[in-house]
Enzyme design. Structure first.
Site, short mmCIF file in Angstrom:
data_model
loop_
_atom_site.label_atom_id
_atom_site.label_comp_id
_atom_site.label_asym_id
_atom_site.label_seq_id
_atom_site.Cartn_x
_atom_site.Cartn_y
_atom_site.Cartn_z
N GLU A 37 4.71 3.29 -8.60
CA GLU A 37 4.08 2.74 -7.40
C GLU A 37 3.65 1.30 -7.62
O GLU A 37 3.73 0.47 -6.71
CB GLU A 37 2.88 3.60 -6.98
CG GLU A 37 3.25 5.03 -6.58
CD GLU A 37 4.18 5.08 -5.36
OE1 GLU A 37 4.30 4.06 -4.65
OE2 GLU A 37 4.80 6.13 -5.14
N TYR A 120 -3.03 1.66 -0.76
CA TYR A 120 -1.69 2.23 -0.88
C TYR A 120 -1.51 3.02 -2.18
O TYR A 120 -1.16 4.21 -2.15
CB TYR A 120 -0.60 1.14 -0.78
CG TYR A 120 0.74 1.74 -1.13
CD1 TYR A 120 1.42 2.53 -0.22
CD2 TYR A 120 1.25 1.62 -2.43
CE1 TYR A 120 2.59 3.17 -0.57
CE2 TYR A 120 2.42 2.25 -2.79
CZ TYR A 120 3.09 3.02 -1.85
OH TYR A 120 4.24 3.66 -2.21
N ASP A 138 2.31 1.68 3.66
CA ASP A 138 2.98 0.45 3.22
C ASP A 138 3.63 -0.21 4.44
O ASP A 138 3.39 0.20 5.58
CB ASP A 138 4.01 0.78 2.13
CG ASP A 138 5.22 1.47 2.73
OD1 ASP A 138 5.09 2.10 3.79
OD2 ASP A 138 6.31 1.39 2.13
#
Length: 345
Positions: A37, A120, A138
């Site tokens: 991520e 996020y 996102d």
DNA sequence: CAGACGTGGAT
DNA sequence: TATCCAAGTCT
């Protein structure tokens, strides 16, 4: 508004039947999911894959990465950009190693405190690795949701992003991790920015923008400011021992990366000598020019070769330059220097 | 909140 | 060439 049950079922069914085999989907190790991520921020899947493979091979466990030195990590991150990501991740991982016994916490409140963990990353890792019912909002998700709801608010505003996150969390199913990934995947492959493939969309029937044929009006985003232009002379200071002057960047931009000395184009030789602590032959040889575009600025660089009899701690053998982390901007101009060295004989 | 922060690809 | 965009976060 969306009809959550039908919408969720349609989306998840589509996701499972079109699921791509991405490296980070083959693991349930929270550390690796987290790493993926971090790498995926503002970076396309196709770019991330080789870096992810390299990192999990070289640093297979959280402890391995915690124990690495920053310069090595930056070297491995070289070319991926946004270098603070790996510096922040390293800091967070070291904290996990020291204060959480090397286990990534499954407590969202604790996780959000770690460096580099924003709305996020927090939502993505906690939902995918631990199945917490949190959204991962996102750019894809903002676009998808704006179209689904014909939402004309400016999606670049943090307040709007927060609102969208809350909306999703009010309808997120128990398979939260899959749901988040499905929403992003939909944005990346179907509900794309320019020519969305609405005909293939599994949730077309839920889309307000499609219904009114206004898909191209969303998402609404504030325009980006023009890039500032900066002009530099970049110097290759070479001494009689085949060493060149290189230093570690300490400013915010490219922090930790090595850089050739660069000065505004009107800087005098005397000022350069003073700044670098060297004596120079004032005869410079033009090497070539390069342009490098950042997110927010443009560098126009002119490269010059200068000879010096000096040496100090900033000089390193030319053969060792490849071992230090260097930005693409510097590598571009550095290549011209190498070409001059080898081709100009 | 607005701006800083990399790099590469698409149109 | 110019602009946008990509699994955002920090200050």
């Amino acid at each position: 508004m969306l009809q959550p049950a039908t919408f969720n079922n349609n989306l998840l069914e589509w996701y499972h039947s079109n699921k791509r085999d991405l490296p980070w989907r083959r693991t349930d190790d929270p550390y690796k999911i987290w790493l993926s991520e971090v790498m995926l921020q503002q970076t396309q899947v196709i770019t991330v894959i080789p870096y992810f493979e390299k990192f999990i091979t070289k640093y297979p466990t959280l402890s391995d990465l915690a124990g690495a030195d920053e310069q090595s990590l930056l070297k491995d991150w070289e070319g991926l950009g946004y270098y603070n990501r790996i510096r922040n991740f390293h800091s967070a991982i070291k904290e996990v190693e020291e204060n959480y016994g090397g286990r990534v916490t499954d407590d969202p409140d604790e996780f959000f405190k770690l460096k580099g963990v924003g709305p996020y990353i927090g939502g993505a890792v906690q939902s995918i690795a631990f199945n917490h019912l949190l959204a991962a909002v996102d750019g894809n998700v903002l676009r998808v949701m704006a179209r689904l709801n014909a939402d004309a608010r400016d999606t670049t505003k943090a307040s709007v992003q927060k609102s969208v996150k809350a909306d999703i969390e009010s309808m997120i199913p128990l398979e939260a991790g899959d749901f988040n990934q499905a929403l992003m995947e939909l944005g990346a492959t179907i509900c794309t920015p320019r020519t969305p493939k609405c005909i293939l969309c599994p949730v077309q029937q839920h889309c307000e923008a499609f219904k009114y044929n206004t898909v191209h009006d969303y998402p609404v985003k504030k325009k980006k400011p023009k890039k500032k232009e900066e002009y530099y002379n970049v110097y290759f200071l070479q001494n009689d021992r085949d060493e060149i002057y290189l230093y570690k960047q300490e400013g915010d931009l490219l922090k930790g990366m090595y850089e050739l000395p660069k000065f505004d184009v009107d800087t005098s030789m005397e000022n350069i000598e003073d700044a670098l602590g060297v004596e120079l032959d004032h005869k410079k040889i033009y090497i070539g020019s390069e342009k490098h575009i950042f997110t927010h600025k443009v560098w126009y660089m002119e490269g010059y070769l200068l000879h010096t009899t000096s040496s100090n701690e900033h000089f390193i053998p030319i053969g060792e330059v490849q071992n230090v982390p260097m930005s693409m901007a510097m590598k571009k101009i550095f290549r011209k220097f190498i070409a001059e060295e080898t081709g100009g004989l």
